[in-house]
Design a protein around this motif. Structure first.
Motif, PDB file in Angstrom:
ATOM      1  N   ALA A 168       0.927  -1.298  -0.406  1.00 53.62           N
ATOM      2  CA  ALA A 168       0.079   0.085   0.040  1.00 53.62           C
ATOM      3  C   ALA A 168       1.155   1.348   0.120  1.00 53.62           C
ATOM      4  N   ARG A 169       1.851   1.213   0.882  1.00 55.03           N
ATOM      5  CA  ARG A 169       3.136   1.695   1.001  1.00 55.03           C
ATOM      6  C   ARG A 169       3.768   2.493  -0.454  1.00 55.03           C
ATOM      7  N   MET A 170       4.240   1.826  -0.946  1.00 56.83           N
ATOM      8  CA  MET A 170       4.479   1.950  -2.218  1.00 56.83           C
ATOM      9  C   MET A 170       3.270   2.037  -3.153  1.00 56.83           C
ATOM     10  N   LEU A 171       2.192   2.071  -3.354  1.00 62.09           N
ATOM     11  CA  LEU A 171       1.175   2.730  -4.163  1.00 62.09           C
ATOM     12  C   LEU A 171       0.880   4.323  -3.739  1.00 62.09           C
ATOM     13  N   GLY A 172       1.731   4.364  -2.494  1.00 65.78           N
ATOM     14  CA  GLY A 172       1.000   6.705  -1.552  1.00 65.78           C
ATOM     15  C   GLY A 172      -0.319   6.040  -0.903  1.00 65.78           C
ATOM     16  N   LEU A 173      -0.164   5.035  -0.887  1.00 65.97           N
ATOM     17  CA  LEU A 173      -1.928   4.839   0.244  1.00 65.97           C
ATOM     18  C   LEU A 173      -1.746   5.140   1.378  1.00 65.97           C
ATOM     19  N   GLY A 174      -0.761   5.559   2.425  1.00 65.03           N
ATOM     20  CA  GLY A 174      -0.090   6.088   3.126  1.00 65.03           C
ATOM     21  C   GLY A 174      -0.300   4.696   4.771  1.00 65.03           C
ATOM     22  N   GLY A 177      -1.810   0.441   5.262  1.00 63.40           N
ATOM     23  CA  GLY A 177      -2.529   0.838   4.517  1.00 63.40           C
ATOM     24  C   GLY A 177      -3.500  -0.865   3.943  1.00 63.40           C
ATOM     25  N   GLY A 178      -3.692  -1.794   4.877  1.00 61.98           N
ATOM     26  CA  GLY A 178      -3.108  -3.320   4.043  1.00 61.98           C
ATOM     27  C   GLY A 178      -5.719  -3.092   4.153  1.00 61.98           C
ATOM     28  N   ALA A 179      -6.255  -2.086   4.813  1.00 60.67           N
ATOM     29  CA  ALA A 179      -7.926  -1.722   4.763  1.00 60.67           C
ATOM     30  C   ALA A 179      -7.996  -1.118   3.449  1.00 60.67           C
ATOM     31  N   LEU A 180      -7.047   0.382   2.656  1.00 54.87           N
ATOM     32  CA  LEU A 180      -6.776   0.862   1.967  1.00 54.87           C
ATOM     33  C   LEU A 180      -6.861   0.129   0.424  1.00 54.87           C
ATOM     34  N   LYS A 183      -9.889  -1.985   0.086  1.00 53.30           N
ATOM     35  CA  LYS A 183     -10.644  -0.883  -1.154  1.00 53.30           C
ATOM     36  C   LYS A 183     -10.018  -0.893  -2.573  1.00 53.30           C
ATOM     37  N   MET A 184      -8.776  -0.243  -2.744  1.00 54.21           N
ATOM     38  CA  MET A 184      -8.717  -0.333  -3.989  1.00 54.21           C
ATOM     39  C   MET A 184      -8.461  -1.319  -4.738  1.00 54.21           C
ATOM     40  N   ALA A 185      -7.914  -3.054  -4.190  1.00 52.82           N
ATOM     41  CA  ALA A 185      -8.473  -3.963  -4.633  1.00 52.82           C
ATOM     42  C   ALA A 185      -9.264  -4.335  -5.614  1.00 52.82           C
ATOM     43  N   ARG A 186     -11.348  -3.423  -5.252  1.00 54.19           N
ATOM     44  CA  ARG A 186     -11.667  -4.361  -5.440  1.00 54.19           C
ATOM     45  C   ARG A 186     -12.681  -3.951  -7.022  1.00 54.19           C
ATOM     46  N   LEU A 187     -11.811  -2.706  -6.674  1.00 52.83           N
ATOM     47  CA  LEU A 187     -12.228  -2.107  -8.019  1.00 52.83           C
ATOM     48  C   LEU A 187     -10.716  -2.180  -9.422  1.00 52.83           C
ATOM     49  N   ILE A 234      -3.153   1.656 -10.369  1.00 51.13           N
ATOM     50  CA  ILE A 234      -3.177   1.515  -9.272  1.00 51.13           C
ATOM     51  C   ILE A 234      -4.602   0.062  -8.920  1.00 51.13           C
ATOM     52  N   TYR A 235      -5.467   0.347  -9.093  1.00 50.13           N
ATOM     53  CA  TYR A 235      -6.537  -0.421  -9.340  1.00 50.13           C
ATOM     54  C   TYR A 235      -6.099  -1.879  -9.108  1.00 50.13           C
ATOM     55  N   ASP A 236      -5.352  -1.773 -10.469  1.00 46.11           N
ATOM     56  CA  ASP A 236      -4.769  -2.998 -10.888  1.00 46.11           C
ATOM     57  C   ASP A 236      -3.847  -3.711 -10.000  1.00 46.11           C
ATOM     58  N   LEU A 237      -2.544  -3.016  -9.727  1.00 44.73           N
ATOM     59  CA  LEU A 237      -1.469  -3.407  -9.348  1.00 44.73           C
ATOM     60  C   LEU A 237      -2.245  -4.053  -7.715  1.00 44.73           C
ATOM     61  N   ALA A 238      -3.027  -3.098  -6.869  1.00 36.21           N
ATOM     62  CA  ALA A 238      -3.508  -3.630  -5.482  1.00 36.21           C
ATOM     63  C   ALA A 238      -4.139  -4.438  -5.776  1.00 36.21           C
TER      64      ALA A 238
END
Ligand code: KG4
Ligand code: ZN
Length: 343
Positions: A168-174, A177-180, A183-187, A234-238
């Motif tokens: 999550a951090r590599m994707l700049g999600l803070g 970041g597991g929960a974030l 969320k991104m992965a869902r998309l 980012i969604y696809d990477l997550a």
């Protein structure tokens, strides 16, 4: 018997009041937002925050439960594993209260807390398999009976939650970041990027490993960052990272469960909040004729003291109380070992 339970093992100041496996109050004061600026937990900051907040959190838990200190039968406190100086705050407070109110003490292992957290609602026959998936641990533990544990698989490097946090951090999600990431992965499309399978072909070793996957993901994202990364990417990477990480969790678990004669799987720890984790573990359970138990709410999955109270209850039933000199921090206390205080 009513138990006052305290956990200050990491960055949550947590106090609960429990009676048997029933939760009367479960107060959690998270410091996560304070540590976020450092991208991880700062032990000295955690200690200071616990010291400042502990009295307030204890008061609040008692008030919410409607229980007075006089009505408390014993004080359960996490002695490890965790950050030594953070653990020390809860232990010191538990000893002070035990002395002031003449209460007995129960030393609790934090991982045993996560393992038994589904028992807040469910009943389980032993032996059963336990799974702890958190920011610090990824373990499969055979629960032969309450209080008798055998670690049957653990991670050789990063914990699952830690790996998800790093991705999550590599994707700049803070942070955390597991929960974030979920969320991104869902998309996103989990098949969009090809990442290596952790320990491909070596699943029979009954070990988890996330560092290879993490390094591959780091290389991939660094390369992509040379040009701009789109929202969709980012969604696809997550989705791709989460998919591989969870595939590994399920594959090793399946292998281990195949070797054990158990009908129940108990899952605890912060990552148990992930809906994909739950869906996949339930599916695995259905395929193998194993009932999968999760804690009944999110506040029992991440770090909390209600789970410490539940363990405290079982220890009290077995008469496993400790004197103040037997209660001290043990930062690396394994769930299959006795608490040994080295002085
Ligand atoms: O159990 P926990 O609160 O603390 C430890 O004992 O480590 O677990 C925290 C971990 C973090 O890595 C966090 O990112 C992860 O649990 N986590 C999640 C989700 N919610 C929390 N990971 C994936 N999906 C989630 N929804
Ligand atoms: Zn934990």
């Amino acid at each position: 018997m009513k138990i006052l339970a305290i956990d200050t093992s990491c960055d949550e100041t947590a106090v609960a009041v429990t009676e048997k496996t029933q939760i009367l109050a479960n107060v959690i004061w998270s410091q996560a937002s304070l540590h976020a600026q450092f991208g991880g937990v700062m032990p000295s900051l955690a200690q200071r925050q616990h010291e400042e907040r502990i009295d307030f959190v204890i008061k609040k838990a008692l008030k919410m439960s409607g229980v007075t200190m006089e009505e408390i039968g014993a004080i359960a406190v996490t002695c490890g594993p965790g950050l030594a100086i953070a653990l020390g705050v809860g232990i010191k407070k538990a000893k002070e209260l035990a002395e002031q109110y003449n209460k007995r003490l129960i030393a609790v292992n934090h991982i045993e807390g996560h393992l038994l957290s589904p028992l807040a609602r469910d009943q389980v026959n032993w032996p059963a398999m336990g799974m702890v998936i958190s920011g610090g641990h990824t373990e499969l533990v055979l629960i032969e009976e309450l209080g008798k544990y055998k670690i049957v698989a653990e991670t050789m490097d990063d914990a699952l939650g830690e790996a998800l946090d790093k991705a999550a951090r590599m994707l700049g999600l803070g942070y955390p970041g597991g929960a974030l990431l979920e969320k991104m992965a869902r998309l996103g499309n989990p098949k969009a990027y090809t990442l290596p399978r952790p320990m491909a072909g070596r699943e029979e070793q009954n070990e988890f490993s996330y560092s290879g996957l993490k390094t591959a993901f780091w290389r991939m994202t660094e390369e992509m960052k040379k040009t701009e990364i789109s929202r969709e990417q980012i969604y696809d990477l997550a989705a791709s990272f989460q998919n591989r990480a969870l595939e590994h969790l399920v594959r090793v678990s399946k292998n281990v469960l195949n070797q054990m004669n158990v009908k129940d799987l108990l899952v605890g720890g912060g990552v148990a909040a992930n809906l994909v984790v739950r869906r996949r573990l339930r599916k695995l359970g259905a395929e193998m004729g194993i009932k999968v138990h999760f804690p009944y709410n999110k506040r029992l999955m991440g770090d909390n003291a209600a789970m410490i109270g539940i363990v405290g209850n079982f220890k009290a039933e077995r008469g496993e109380f400790s004197t103040p000199s037997q209660v001290d921090r043990s930062a690396k206390w394994r769930v299959d070992e006795e608490l040994v205080i080295k002085s």
